[in-house]
Design an enzyme around this catalytic site. Structure first.
Site, PDB file in Angstrom:
ATOM      1  N   VAL A  86     -21.877  -8.772 -14.574  1.00 46.52           N
ATOM      2  CA  VAL A  86     -20.877  -9.660 -15.164  1.00 46.52           C
ATOM      3  C   VAL A  86     -21.579 -10.581 -16.155  1.00 46.52           C
ATOM      4  O   VAL A  86     -22.548 -11.268 -15.799  1.00 46.52           O
ATOM      5  CB  VAL A  86     -20.149 -10.493 -14.081  1.00 46.52           C
ATOM      6  N   LYS A  87     -21.111 -10.541 -17.410  1.00 46.09           N
ATOM      7  CA  LYS A  87     -21.709 -11.416 -18.430  1.00 46.09           C
ATOM      8  C   LYS A  87     -21.071 -12.795 -18.334  1.00 46.09           C
ATOM      9  O   LYS A  87     -19.843 -12.925 -18.358  1.00 46.09           O
ATOM     10  CB  LYS A  87     -21.489 -10.818 -19.820  1.00 46.09           C
ATOM     11  N   VAL A  88     -21.929 -13.791 -18.245  1.00 47.70           N
ATOM     12  CA  VAL A  88     -21.457 -15.172 -18.093  1.00 47.70           C
ATOM     13  C   VAL A  88     -22.150 -16.032 -19.155  1.00 47.70           C
ATOM     14  O   VAL A  88     -23.392 -16.020 -19.245  1.00 47.70           O
ATOM     15  CB  VAL A  88     -21.798 -15.710 -16.681  1.00 47.70           C
TER      16      VAL A  88
END
Ligand code: G3H
Length: 233
Positions: A86-88
């Site tokens: 998950v890109k945060v």
């Protein structure tokens, strides 16, 4: 070295999965917008089925607060698969979310990194990958190569599990520079691969070799047909 594609265009992913040793696919909301409004989760699952579970798939959370980023992340892993990174974004809300997600064993790519300092905080938060924006840093007068070099040094120094997944490339040379600086991975649009592999100098060299070969063995003859002829006799 890991080469990833920064696109969710299915035809391009299918094509380059056959051509290069593709390590994964990355996306962000701007990349998603380019495909028009599709069934988001179906689309991401289709990409997974093309690249396989052993490659990395990076999908960005869109929430603005820690709470919503965390909810986005859980929705991503429940509806695509738990191997997704998950890109945060590496800001205050994002860093707090990264800490929570890592406590819950979610794979995280800390993105929107424009500085060494953001990268250092993301390493300490336990991010699996850091995504420094190479070309965007260059456009801001920041020495992107130096940022990556210092982060790579820090990761090696403390044996951190974090890897650098450099992103935002506008030239082939920038990708080389990122790897030279110590990035373990780089994600790029297909324009970069086309520039590198569809270079007229390469085509001209291949054409010259073909002409020389055919001038000796005849037009349309290749080594395989030559071998067949030998077997026929
Ligand atoms: O997710 C990040 C992108 O790789 C940024 O690339 P860009 O600067 O070409 O928009």
């Amino acid at each position: 070295m890991e080469f990833l594609l920064d696109t969710i265009h299915i035809a391009d992913i299918e094509k380059y999965a056959k051509i290069i040793s593709l390590a994964g696919v990355t996306s962000n909301p701007t990349i998603v917008k380019k495909e028009g409004k599709a069934n988001f989760f179906d689309h991401m699952r289709q990409i997974r089925s093309i690249i396989g579970r052993d490659k990395s798939l990076h999908v960005q959370a869109v929430g603005q607060t820690t709470d919503v980023i965390v909810k986005d992340a859980f929705a991503i892993v429940s509806n695509i698969d738990e191997d997704v990174f998950v890109k945060v974004p590496t800001n205050e809300a994002g860093l707090a979310a990264i800490k929570i997600l890592k406590q819950n064993d979610v794979h995280v790519t800390a993105t929107a990194i424009y500085s060494e300092f953001q990268g250092r905080l993301a390493i300490e938060a336990g991010s699996d990958y850091l995504a420094p924006y190479y070309n965007r840093m260059i456009n801001m007068g920041i020495d992107a190569k130096q940022v990556i070099k210092h982060l790579a040094y820090q990761i090696a120094l403390q044996h951190a599990p974090t890897k650098i997944l450099a992103a935002s490339f506008h030239t082939v040379g920038q990708v080389n520079d990122a790897f030279q600086a110590g990035a373990q991975a780089a994600t790029m649009g297909v324009d970069i691969l086309r520039s590198a592999l569809q270079n007229p100098a390469i085509s001209n060299a291949v054409l010259d070799f073909t002409k020389d070969w055919e001038s000796v063995y005849g037009v349309g003859t290749n080594i395989a047909t030559l071998a067949d002829k030998v077997l026929d006799h």
